[in-house]
Design a protein around this motif. Sequence first.
Motif: not given
Length: 534
Positions: A422-451
């Motif tokens: 949902l926070s993708s609407v606020m991305i306006a720079s490379f550094w914001q996109f970097t934070v977005f990618s890191i957070l996305y990797g942190l939260f998206s992994g557990p569904l595939l690891s823990m199911y």
Amino acid sequence: MVTGEDFQRDAGWSWVVLLASMTTCYLEMGTFRCFGIYMNAYLDEFNTSVTVVSLISGVFPITFCIAVLPVTVFGTERFGCRALVVYGGFALFVGYILSSIAPNIEVVMLAQGVIAASGAACTNPPSLIILGRYFDKRRGFANGLALAAGSLGGMLTPIVFTKLMEEYSVRGALLIQAALLFNIVVAASLFRPTELTAKLYQYEQQKKKRKEQRELLKPHGIADKASNGSLLMKEVQNGSGYIGMKDNGPLVPKQIHSVEHNSTREVSNSRSSFLKRRMEHHHSTSTVSQFSSIHSIMSSSLADLQLASKTKDSGNKSVVKCSFLNTFLKIMDIRMLKNKLVALFTIVFCTGSIGACLGVIFVAPLARDQNLTKDEIAITTALVSGSEFVFRILLGIFADMNVIERYRIVQISLFGTGAVLLSSVMIASFWQFTVFSILYGLFSGPLLSMYAPVCVDFVGLEKFHRVVGILLFFQGMFLGGFGPTIGVMRDSFGSYIPAFQMMSSVTILAGCLLFFVPCLRKLESAPDIVIESE
């Protein structure tokens, strides 16, 4: 008969197999993580719409799910892991060769969505299943290293592919990528069948034994034996217990001579029947690995599905319990959906996979819409795999502490993934996109690891394989339908933001559904009330 059980695991050739498995995971999983970069390149190369290009992201998971079940349940026993991975590497090679010379996007769709997807289904699961046959005490460590190699591939391959495109164009980069994928065939040649490894191990043991026996034939060996007792000297004098050698050589004990002769004859018989035993390879019982995740898009304990197609008779021989169709229907046991927890988690897993699996594909196209450079797009794509890798290690340690229930970990990850999308609407720079990618990797992994552990908690280990087939089938259908939908939304609204908002809403909804788990557990455990008439 020599079987795959008669050799030393966790040592020797096992480490060679592990290295080969890490190579296949690195190449195959790393290539998949480049798909968003491929999409950007195809838009420019073929001058087509996002809707058409995104169809590949729908065809791929459907093909993968259809192919991976028979490959894992029947293929690894019928043909062996090495043959399947060789085919998978060759199919990936052909798929990317065709993509590099494709005259239109339809050929690319066939090459990557069908041919390469079937190759991925034949490559990744057998590469991990064979680790369960070569490792016992260190099986978890071996699987962890193989999956870590896949995450490393997801970090490095996007950057390497981007550099290749700058030097040789997208077609040249695809050609080089195909050559790299052909190394899977080379790595698969090291997946030696366990039966052959057992034969070679026993031959080496017999060779070592014969060497020790020959040491006893030397003069100092006989002298040492003779000096240990008068009985031995007496037998030498009488000539009753020894055989004389030519040229005044040492006296050889008859027992040793007989043992050596029998051992040599046994090795000769073993060699003469090698081909015959090799033909019986698929009838032998094999040990499979119990692992929690095998693929960045279709992570599953597919090795458990092999147990559904085989039973053991009183003679400890593996027998086919039913036909192909009946076994497949048993694996796809729709009756398991009568279990309310299974039905709920099927919905949660399929809807949650939309954000956890499709998001990583469309990170690169979203970055392209935000006017990031090709190098910046490659870096942000790599950061998703890097943060996912690190967090999965920490998550495994945390989950084993049993601080909170496993399904709660999945719920938190779904809420976090939804919030990041949902926070993708606020991305306006490379550094914001970097934070977005890191957070996305942190939260998206557990569904595939823990199911997988969550499913075991819900239905037990003995019924787990029956649930996996249902989850894989419906997950493939959901991803196959929503992938092209994202492309349609991008062409309709002129931006990926509405599509990311849609993925966010569906993912958060999946997390909310897990609040019903305590209630459903009470319903499942409640005894039936029987009213007796007077």
